[in-house]
Design a protein around this motif. Structure first.
Motif, PDB file in Angstrom:
ATOM      1  N   SER A 135     -26.028-134.254   2.305  1.00  0.00           N
ATOM      2  CA  SER A 135     -25.650-133.579   3.537  1.00  0.00           C
ATOM      3  C   SER A 135     -24.167-133.834   3.791  1.00  0.00           C
ATOM      4  O   SER A 135     -23.721-134.981   3.769  1.00  0.00           O
ATOM      5  N   GLN A 171     -22.095-137.225   3.837  1.00  0.00           N
ATOM      6  CA  GLN A 171     -22.429-138.301   4.759  1.00  0.00           C
ATOM      7  C   GLN A 171     -23.819-138.888   4.556  1.00  0.00           C
ATOM      8  O   GLN A 171     -24.019-140.075   4.772  1.00  0.00           O
ATOM      9  N   SER A 172     -24.761-138.042   4.205  1.00  0.00           N
ATOM     10  CA  SER A 172     -26.138-138.514   4.090  1.00  0.00           C
ATOM     11  C   SER A 172     -26.713-138.098   2.747  1.00  0.00           C
ATOM     12  O   SER A 172     -26.356-137.042   2.210  1.00  0.00           O
ATOM     13  N   LYS A 226     -27.499-129.407   7.336  1.00  0.00           N
ATOM     14  CA  LYS A 226     -27.327-128.497   6.204  1.00  0.00           C
ATOM     15  C   LYS A 226     -27.308-129.319   4.928  1.00  0.00           C
ATOM     16  O   LYS A 226     -26.461-130.190   4.757  1.00  0.00           O
ATOM     17  N   LEU A 227     -28.249-129.041   4.056  1.00  0.00           N
ATOM     18  CA  LEU A 227     -28.410-129.838   2.847  1.00  0.00           C
ATOM     19  C   LEU A 227     -28.018-129.054   1.609  1.00  0.00           C
ATOM     20  O   LEU A 227     -28.195-127.846   1.538  1.00  0.00           O
TER      21      LEU A 227
END
Lengths: 110, 116
Positions: A91, A31-32, A97-98
């Motif tokens: 993420s 998503q990120s 959480k990466l």
């Protein structure tokens, strides 16, 4: 296959050059997306977030291609101080959480 | 801007001893903090997610009894490496985010642990 893949380099470029890094991610639900910079033996520092529309911050431009699941970082007019390892970070799911790529090392030379 | 402080910056200890590393968010409250480990020439690997007021969530392969995490307040998380061995020598980094999920994280300055 790694979740986040980057070419480790090193990329040796002369000062003033334009250089681009790519990164691919395997999870389509991600998503990120971010680019972090890490200097030797130091903690990572956020360089910029990456948006689908592309974004620019001074000499740095980031692009996201969701269809192909890759992220890019373009550095124009390289400076000696740009020498570092550039980490592609993704993420997936909720929360912060990466997942980190192994990083691409850039060396800018005189 | 948001600052995450981590102490100590480096520590050298003998095999068998325990080492505690502190991670503080200085100007924001962090209900969740993250602990990473980085070996030379490798990427950061998430060890565990530290949750304020509850048990930490450990990643697969990380021993919860060896890496004790305590997140007693909204601004402090600690990681204790118990009975450290030379193979635990690594760069340990904490991080915390503020605001919405998926916002960029800020990292502590890291702790370089050397176990002799």
């Amino acid at each position: 296959r790694k979740e986040v893949e980057q070419d480790p380099g090193p990329f040796n470029v002369p000062e003033g050059a334009t250089v681009a890094f790519n990164c691919t991610y395997s999870n389509s639900a991600s998503q990120s997306f971010f680019w972090y910079r890490q200097d030797c033996r130091k903690e990572p520092k956020l360089l910029m977030s990456v948006y689908s529309s592309g974004n620019e911050d001074g000499r740095f431009t980031a692009q996201l291609n969701r269809a192909s699941q890759y992220i890019s970082l373009l550095i124009r007019d390289s400076k000696l101080s740009d020498s570092a390892t550039y980490l592609c970070v993704v993420s997936t799911g909720g929360g912060n959480k990466l997942t980190f790529g192994t990083g691409t090392q850039l060396k800018v030379e005189l | 801007g948001a600052v995450v402080s981590q102490h100590p910056s480096w520590v050298i200890c003998k095999s068998g001893t325990s080492v505690k590393i502190e991670c503080r968010s200085l100007d924001f409250q962090a209900t969740t903090m993250f602990w990473y480990r980085q070996f030379p020439k490798q990427s950061l690997m998430l060890m565990a997610t530290s949750n304020e007021g509850s048990k930490a969530t450990y990643e697969q392969g990380v021993e919860k009894d060896k890496f004790l995490i305590n997140h007693a307040s909204l601004t402090l998380s600690t990681l204790t490496v118990t009975s450290a061995h030379p193979e635990d020598s690594s760069f340990y980094i904490c991080s915390a985010g503020q605001g919405a999920y998926n916002s960029p994280l800020h990292f502590g300055n890291g702790t370089r642990l050397t176990v002799t």
